[in-house]
Design an enzyme around this catalytic site. Structure first.
Site, mmCIF file in Angstrom:
data_model
loop_
_atom_site.group_PDB
_atom_site.id
_atom_site.type_symbol
_atom_site.label_atom_id
_atom_site.label_comp_id
_atom_site.label_asym_id
_atom_site.label_seq_id
_atom_site.Cartn_x
_atom_site.Cartn_y
_atom_site.Cartn_z
ATOM 1 N N GLY A 78 -0.692 20.228 7.663
ATOM 2 C CA GLY A 78 0.153 20.133 7.021
ATOM 3 C C GLY A 78 1.640 20.466 6.749
ATOM 4 O O GLY A 78 1.663 21.636 7.586
ATOM 5 N N CYS A 79 2.665 19.605 6.643
ATOM 6 C CA CYS A 79 3.983 20.403 6.483
ATOM 7 C C CYS A 79 4.209 21.437 5.934
ATOM 8 O O CYS A 79 4.555 22.517 6.317
ATOM 9 C CB CYS A 79 5.274 19.555 5.647
ATOM 10 N N TYR A 80 3.576 21.854 4.596
ATOM 11 C CA TYR A 80 3.836 22.799 3.585
ATOM 12 C C TYR A 80 2.742 24.011 4.082
ATOM 13 O O TYR A 80 3.369 24.950 4.243
ATOM 14 C CB TYR A 80 3.192 22.491 2.075
ATOM 15 N N SER B 232 5.057 25.998 7.292
ATOM 16 C CA SER B 232 5.509 26.855 6.970
ATOM 17 C C SER B 232 5.251 27.860 6.718
ATOM 18 O O SER B 232 5.830 28.729 6.283
ATOM 19 C CB SER B 232 6.563 26.095 6.431
#
Lengths: 335, 335, 335, 335
Positions: free
Chosen positions: C145-147, C150
C-alpha cells in the site's frame, strides 16, 4: 463605543482585525497605521478589504483612543506598548513580545534583548478561556500565538486532570500559508506552496515551543515535554494540530471526556465534537472557534484540534480578550 | 550525441529544459550556468530537480558544446548569443530577444535598445510547425512566447485561408503562475494567487502582443488586429486561450475544419479535437502538445487552444526546434 | 520485450501504470481492460492520457502475455490472479489481496473471506528494497500500500538495528486526494477538499495498519505497536509521513544514521537527506523515489518520509518489482 | 422581525442564505427544509455551517412566515411558489423558474413545460439595481442567475446609452466550482478540477444565455447578440466575466464612463474601479459587491466584472431583493 487604534493594519492579522472591528457593535476604529503604506486606505492595499474611510497613518494619536491593538513585528510592538501604557491606553498585543514571562528565554528565541522586561510580569497571557479571571481591567494583554492556541486549549483540561501522561507529548501541527505573513519570499511563492506540503522547524526548534511549554507548566508543575512539528499546508488559513498523548496506565475516553466538558461545556468558542468525530479545517475557517475531537487508541489519546489562525489564532482572540477586559459581551463582534 | 550547454538553468523554464534534455536520447548536457546559484547543483536549488551530476557554473565553455539554450532575461540573452555565434555554436534562445524582427518595436516594448540588431533578420522564429522549412541548419532560433504559441497555432490555418474575418480577433488567455517566473513578488504570493483569478495588461498592453501581430502579418498581409487579455490562473502550469473570430459572412465549421486538418493532420504535437469537444488544461499539462477545439456560434468561431506554458510554450518547443535544426527525429526527448 | 496486460486501466493507479509502461524500454502492453469503459480508448477516458492505440477490453487474452498487472478492487484481484497463475502468467497485484499473510486478518479488515487463501504464503510482499532476494522469478507479487511504503522504508533500518524503542511508534501521515480513487463522492468533491485538511480513520482503524504492523514484525520480532493517523491533503498526489520514534535511552543521530546508509546508500530509489533537511512532497511527486529526513529531538527521532502515492506507492513500485522479477535493470522505465 | 422560511437549505446557495439571514437584524428564520437530510441540523450536514437551533424539516408551515426563499431545483421551485403565493406568502425564488418571461423559451432550455406559466408576467426579475422600482411590495421575485448578474450589471448602462455597438458582444466568463452544485460528479471531483481549467457550453448553449439576452432586450430594443463562454475555475467561489464590446465608431472611455457613474455612483453594491484598474475575484469574494473595471483598446471596450456567485450571484441578491420588497434598509444583513 470603545475607541480603538490599530498599529500595523496591513498585514494579514491587521487586515483581519480591521474586518472584525468594523462590524463590532461597541468599537469605533479611530486610527490605523502602516509604516510602508501610510497615506493610502486599506482598500488601496487589499482589493478585498472592507471599505474603511480611514487613511493609514504613521502618527498614532493615543489621546483619541482607549485601546490599541499591536500587529507589529516583535520588539517594535514592545516599544509601542510602552508609549501606549504611558499614555494610559490599554494594550492588546498580537506580537510575541509579552507572551514569555522570562526575558532570557525571550532573548534566546527572538535574538533580541527584550525592550521592556519590566512589563513581562504584568502582561496577561490572553488564552481567553484560561485567563478569564485575570483579564477584566487588564492594561496589557499578550495574545497567544496561533499554534499555541490550537495546542493549549485541549491540553489545559488534560494536564490539570493529573493523569499519568508519559513524556513527550507530540503535537504534529499543520498551518495555512497566511501564518507565514504577507512579505513575498521563496517559501510563500505560489509554485512553492501549491501542490506541496512541507514540514519546517520540527522537534524543538520553532519559536512557539517555549510559549507552549510555559503554559503547560502553568497547567501542571510536572508537565511532560513537547515535540512540536509544524507543517505548511497549501491553503490560505486554518491550523489543525494532531496531538498524541500517551498514558502509562490504561485510561478510557469516558474517564477523560468529563475533564473537557467541565471546562468547556459553556464556552462559546470551544466546541467538543461527539465521540468518533474528527476535526477538520472546514469546521473552523472564518470563525473564532476551536473545535476539538478526542479518539482513544490503545493507551494513546489522539486529539484533533483546529482553529482559524487569523481569527482564534490572532485577531479574533485579541478582540475576545478586549471584550473581557472592557466588560462587554465576550462574543461581541465575533459571531 | 549533441553536446549542449544551458544558460540560466534555475528558472522554471531552465529547470524544465534540464528535465527534458536529461532524458533526450541524442543530447548530452555539458554545462549549465546560474549567476545567482553558481557552485550548487540543480538538486540543491530545487528539491524536485532530477539529479544532474553537474555543478552550476558561471563560466560557459563554448568549445565544449555544439548548441546552447538561453534561458536568460532579455538583453542578457542577446549578448550571450553574440558570443556563442562568434564561437560557432548554434543558439536556441528562449528569451524575447530575437522574436521581433524590428529593432524599434523591440525598443518600444522592452525598454532597451536591442544589443544585436544585426542578428534579427537571420533569427528563425521557431514556431516549429510554421518554421519547419527554415529551421534545418539554422544558427539562431528564437523560441516563441508561451501566449503567442497558444494563439498562433490555431490562427495560422485560419489566416492563410483567406476567410472574411472582421477586426479585431479577441484572445482571452489564461495562464498558470509559473509563467510569472521564479522571483517572489506580491503578485505571486500564495495567498494572492490561490482562491483568486486576475486579468492583467489586457487589451493592447502585454509584450506578447507585437509578437503575435507580427506573425499574424506573416500569415496574411491584411491580418485583423488583436485584442489580447491575459489572466492569471491559480494553477502551476498551462495556458488556455479562448479565441473569438468573427466572420462577415456566414461560414460553417465544415468549411473551416479542412484548413486545420490540412496543416495539422500529421503533426505529432498539434491535436485537433473532434467537433463538439472543448480543450482543457488537463489535455496538455506536462506534454509538448497544443490541443485545439473549434466551435461555431452564429458567425463567430470560438477556438479553445491549450499548451503547457513550460513545455510547448518554452522548453519543449526549444528542444523540438533543436531536433529539426540538427536533423534528428522531431519528437526525440519529447514523448 | 516483455508482453504485459493491465487489468483495471482506468483508475488513477491504472492510468499511471499505462503511462510508465508505455515508455518502458523492455515492455509491450498487449492489452488493457476496463469493466465500465470497455470499447473506449484511454484517451477517451482521460484527456491527459498518453495516446495508446489500444482499445479497452473486457476480455483478457492470457496467452498473449507473460505478466499481468492487477489494478482491481480487492477480491476481484485475487480471482483474476488465480486465473492468470493457472495460465502460467506472472501476477503483479496492486490491490490489497496478497499483502496480508493471514486469511483471518484479511477477513477482519476487508469484510470478505479471502478468495484464494492458499496463495497467501507464496505471494512476495513487494517492498522492493526489502524483498529483493525473493523477487527474481516470483510468480505472484503483492505491491504494498501507499501509506505502508512511506512508513516501512524508514522503519526497516531502525527496527532491524535492535534499538531501545518504546511503544507506540506514531505515524502521522498526509496523503493527496488521488489516494481516494476516481469514483466521485462527497469526500472528494472539489469544494470539500480544497481549502480543507482532514484526518480520517486515525489511531488503529485504517486498513493499512495490519499491513504495516505485519512488516514491522518481520523487521523485528518484538516490534513496537503503531498509532497511524492518515489525513487528506488538498493536493493531487504525494504522501508525507511524519514518524515519531521514542527511545528509552539517549541515542544520537550519529548512532542511528549508519543503519540507514548501510541499507540505502546504493539504492536508486531511496534517498536519505543530509542532516538538518526535511522532506517535502516536492521532493518526490512524479518520481519513484522515497525521500527520508532524520531529526533528533531529545530522545525522539522525528522521521519525514515522502513518496508519490501513485508511483513508489503503487504503479512505480509495481514496475520496479516486475523489473526485478524478470531480471532486467531495476530502474528501467522509472527514471 | 420578518419571519422567513427556507426551502432547500443544504445546497451551497441555501447554506449561504442561512449564514446571511442568521445575522440579518430584521429577519427570523422560522424553518428550513431539506428533502434528503430532513431530521438533521445544518451543522450536521456542513461542519462549517453556523449553528442554527433548527431541525431541517420536510414540512413547511406557511402560516408561520411572511416570506419564503426557494433554493430548489427548477420546476420544484415553481410548484412550491404556487403553494406559497396561495397561502399569501411572498416568494423570493433562487431557481431559474421565474427568470424567463416566455414559457416556450423556458421549455426549450429547461426541458420541461413550465409548471405555472400564468405567474411569469407577474414575477419581478430581481436584478436589484435595475428592478428597484418594481420590487417594493412584490409577491414573487426571481433572483437572476450568477453569470447573468455579472454580465448584465455592466451592460445596463452601456446598452441604455444608445452607443453604436456591433454584434456580437462577447462574454468570456470564469466561475468557481460552487456554481456546479453540491452533488458529487466526475466533473467536480477534486482531481478533475484542481490544476485544471475548462470551458464548457460555450457559444450559445448555456441556459443562462436566453436570460441574459432577454434582459439585454429590456435595456435596448435592438440589443446586439451575445456569445457567452463559461469556464470552470479551480476555486471555490467567485465569477469574473471579461466582456468585449466593439463600437463601429471611435469612442473614448471619457464618453462611456459617465453612463456608468450616473447609474451606479450611489449604489452600495456596485463599485466602479478607477481607470486603469482591473477587477479580480479577490475584490468580491464573500461580499455582495459587483466590481466593474473599464478598459478601452482601440474601438473595443474590455469590461472586467466580478461577483461572488453565492452572494451577489444568489443568496446575497435574494436578501437584497427581500430588503427592498419589505421596505427595510437595502444593505441590512449584507455589509
Amino acid at each position: 463605543m470603545i475607541k480603538a487604534g490599530i498599529f500595523g493594519a496591513t498585514g494579514y492579522t491587521g487586515c483581519e482585525l480591521v474586518k472584525i472591528l468594523q462590524k463590532h457593535p461597541h468599537v469605533h476604529v479611530a486610527f490605523a497605521t502602516s509604516q510602508s503604506l501610510a497615506g493610502q486606505t486599506l482598500s488601496d492595499v487589499y482589493p478585498q478589504a472592507p471599505y474603511l474611510p480611514l487613511i493609514l497613518g504613521e502618527a498614532a494619536p493615543f489621546e483619541a483612543v482607549e485601546v490599541v491593538f499591536l500587529c507589529l513585528p516583535h520588539a517594535a510592538a514592545a516599544e509601542t506598548a510602552v508609549r501606549a501604557l504611558t499614555a494610559g491606553v490599554t494594550v492588546i498585543d498580537l506580537s510575541a513580545d509579552f507572551r514569555l514571562k522570562d526575558a532570557d528565554t525571550y532573548a534566546n528565541w527572538y535574538d533580541k534583548q527584550h525592550p521592556a522586561p519590566h512589563l513581562l510580569a504584568e502582561a496577561v497571557y490572553g488564552l481567553t478561556e484560561f485567563a478569564r479571571e485575570q483579564l477584566p481591567g487588564a492594561k496589557l494583554v499578550a495574545t497567544p500565538g496561533c499554534y499555541p492556541t490550537s495546542i493549549l486549549l485541549p491540553l489545559w483540561p488534560l494536564l490539570t486532570a493529573n493523569l499519568p501522561i508519559t513524556s513527550p507529548i507530540i503535537a504534529d501541527a499543520k498551518s495555512g500559508t497566511s501564518g507565514a505573513g504577507r512579505t513575498p519570499k521563496a517559501g510563500t511563492h505560489f509554485i512553492q506552496v501549491h501542490n506541496n506540503f512541507a514540514p519546517y522547524k520540527i522537534g524543538r526548534s520553532h519559536r512557539h515551543l517555549p510559549e507552549i511549554e510555559q503554559a503547560m507548566g502553568w497547567f501542571h508543575p510536572d508537565a511532560p515535554s513537547l515535540i512540536f512539528s509544524p507543517h505548511l499546508l497549501p491553503v490560505e488559513r486554518g491550523i489543525l494540530s494532531t496531538i498524541y498523548v500517551n498514558f502509562s496506565e490504561q485510561i478510557t475516553l469516558e474517564e477523560i471526556r468529563p475533564y473537557f466538558t467541565q471546562l468547556y461545556a459553556n464556552e462559546p468558542f470551544v466546541c467538543l465534537l461527539p465521540e468518533g468525530e474528527l476535526t477538520t479545517l472546514a469546521h473552523v475557517t472564518h470563525s473564532n472557534k476551536c473545535v476539538i475531537g478526542l479518539t482513544m487508541s490503545g493507551s494513546t489519546l489522539v486529539i484533533t484540534s483546529a482553529i482559524d489562525n487569523l481569527v482564534k489564532g490572532a485577531a479574533g482572540q485579541a478582540v475576545q480578550n478586549m471584550n473581557v477586559v472592557f466588560g462587554i459581551e465576550e462574543t461581541a463582534g465575533l459571531i
